[in-house]
Motif scaffolding. Structure first.
Motif, PDB file in Angstrom:
ATOM      1  N   LYS A 157      -7.119 -12.668  -1.875  1.00 49.40           N
ATOM      2  CA  LYS A 157      -6.122 -11.812  -2.532  1.00 49.40           C
ATOM      3  C   LYS A 157      -6.717 -10.449  -2.875  1.00 49.40           C
ATOM      4  N   VAL A 158      -7.951 -10.433  -3.379  1.00 46.80           N
ATOM      5  CA  VAL A 158      -8.624  -9.163  -3.668  1.00 46.80           C
ATOM      6  C   VAL A 158      -8.870  -8.390  -2.372  1.00 46.80           C
ATOM      7  N   SER A 159      -9.242  -9.098  -1.311  1.00 48.40           N
ATOM      8  CA  SER A 159      -9.432  -8.451  -0.011  1.00 48.40           C
ATOM      9  C   SER A 159      -8.147  -7.779   0.452  1.00 48.40           C
ATOM     10  N   TYR A 160      -7.037  -8.459   0.253  1.00 48.59           N
ATOM     11  CA  TYR A 160      -5.724  -7.908   0.618  1.00 48.59           C
ATOM     12  C   TYR A 160      -5.361  -6.705  -0.251  1.00 48.59           C
ATOM     13  N   ASP A 161      -5.564  -6.829  -1.542  1.00 48.86           N
ATOM     14  CA  ASP A 161      -5.156  -5.770  -2.476  1.00 48.86           C
ATOM     15  C   ASP A 161      -6.000  -4.504  -2.340  1.00 48.86           C
ATOM     16  N   LYS A 162      -7.311  -4.674  -2.133  1.00 53.45           N
ATOM     17  CA  LYS A 162      -8.220  -3.529  -2.199  1.00 53.45           C
ATOM     18  C   LYS A 162      -8.780  -3.067  -0.852  1.00 53.45           C
ATOM     19  N   TYR A 163      -8.887  -3.983   0.116  1.00 52.93           N
ATOM     20  CA  TYR A 163      -9.658  -3.647   1.314  1.00 52.93           C
ATOM     21  C   TYR A 163      -8.922  -3.859   2.628  1.00 52.93           C
ATOM     22  N   LEU A 164      -7.632  -4.153   2.585  1.00 49.76           N
ATOM     23  CA  LEU A 164      -6.907  -4.526   3.803  1.00 49.76           C
ATOM     24  C   LEU A 164      -7.023  -3.466   4.890  1.00 49.76           C
ATOM     25  N   ASN A 165      -6.930  -2.197   4.529  1.00 43.99           N
ATOM     26  CA  ASN A 165      -6.943  -1.128   5.528  1.00 43.99           C
ATOM     27  C   ASN A 165      -8.341  -0.585   5.810  1.00 43.99           C
TER      28      ASN A 165
END
Length: 362
Positions: A157-165
């Motif tokens: 979830k943190v990967s999605y929120d902060k680092y997805l792009n």
């Protein structure tokens, strides 16, 4: 007034009488010692972890010195041009599941060896001090293996929120997993991160498409992560669990429900890249018996156990991790280099077909 007690060692005649009077007990005691010694030898032969544990009582490593030494590669003669090119093209965020008890050994060793080759590495734990940028804080989640799924969900979830792009692929590993990140990038270069998919050691159990072993590590594409969080994490508990111990199975169920397929990670010779156990167990064929029943692909030993572009193996303690790193990154065989014309079909780069029947036999 103190009384002095003197011990008088029995003479030969007295010893004979003692032995004759207690012969059965002495024989039983000696037999028990022989059996106990045999058990310890058997355990040591069958399980090298026992040897490592026993060794720790008599010998310890200076991990701080080793970490400093292995962080410096300035004295090595190596051309990393191709690896550096892929480093820019195939961006990997690695998160490592660990605990605060591993901060003095496993965490610094992982960070000094394979972790530094990720584009970014995060250690998922509840730290004593939340000041290090390497840490992903999970203090709001209860400690213990029974809450592993909650930790992994939080990391995704943190990967999605902060680092997805910012990254193309998102890797989950344990603190006793060793990964060859350059080989992982090479295998991932055969796939498009904008398509849903994930790779790992493929178990064909409990769901139609199977799932990837958690210990061997698994990596999810950017699109796969997006579908997992936006679809899977919003499903009911039965389809995508929020917590539990069997994290790899539960994440696999979430990914299947989210429409994220398992991608092939074996080469065209059917040799594995990800591995569930120690590398020598796969070479010698001493891997756990369950693996044959769980594995989607044939389980091989000897020279066919592992792809030339091996990616991972598991159950590697910090000392063994440094040893393996020495052989892989600080040892060269003169005159043996990769050719420029590696076949493009060495890795298939396609999803693995799902099964029509679910195998749920344990």
């Amino acid at each position: 007034m103190m009384t002095t007690v003197r011990f008088k060692f029995p003479n030969s005649q007295q010893l004979k009488r003692i032995v004759r009077g207690h012969w059965g007990k002495i024989l039983a005691f000696c037999s028990a010692l022989v059996v106990l010694a045999g058990v310890f030898v058997l355990i040591a032969v069958q399980n090298e972890d026992f040897v490592i544990y026993a060794r720790s009582f008599f010998q310890s490593f200076d991990y701080q010195r080793l970490v400093e030494e292995y962080s410096d590669e300035s004295t090595l003669y190596v051309d990393t041009t191709k690896a550096d090119e892929l480093y820019k093209k195939v961006r990997i965020l690695c998160f490592v599941i660990t605990t605060s008890s591993k901060l003095s050994k496993a965490v610094p060793v992982v960070n000094a060896t394979w972790g530094r080759r990720c584009n970014k590495v995060l250690f998922v734990l509840c730290p004593v001090k939340d000041t290090d940028q390497l840490f992903l804080n999970t203090c709001h989640i209860r400690e213990g293996s029974s809450h592993l799924m909650a930790k992994v969900r939080h990391a995704f979830k943190v990967s999605y929120d902060k680092y997805l792009n910012d990254y193309d692929w998102f890797l989950k590993a344990d603190d006793d997993t060793y990964l060859v990140i350059e080989n992982l990038r090479y295998v991932l270069s055969h796939h498009d991160p904008n398509d849903p998919g994930y790779l790992g050691y493929h178990f064909q159990k409990f769901m139609y498409q199977g799932y990837a072993s958690g210990g061997a590590g698994y990596v999810i594409s950017r699109k796969g992560l997006k579908q997992l969080v936006e679809k899977g994490f919003n499903m009911e508990e039965e389809r995508c669990k929020t917590d539990g111990e069997i994290e790899d199975k539960f994440i696999g169920q979430c990914l299947e429900a989210s429409g994220v397929p398992v991608l092939s990670s074996v080469d065209k010779f059917e040799r594995q890249t990800f591995h569930t156990d120690k590398i020598w167990q796969h070479v010698w064929g001493t891997f756990p018996k369950y693996l044959v029943a769980y594995s989607r692909d044939p389980v091989k030993d000897g020279s066919n156990c592992c792809s030339q572009f091996l990616i991972s193996f598991h159950h590697v303690d910090p000392g063994a991790m440094i040893f393996v790193h020495q052989l892989l990154y600080r040892t060269s065989v003169y005159g043996r280099n990769l050719p420029d014309d590696i076949p493009s079909n060495l890795f298939p780069g396609k999803p693995v077909p799902s099964q029509k029947v679910i195998d749920d036999e344990i």
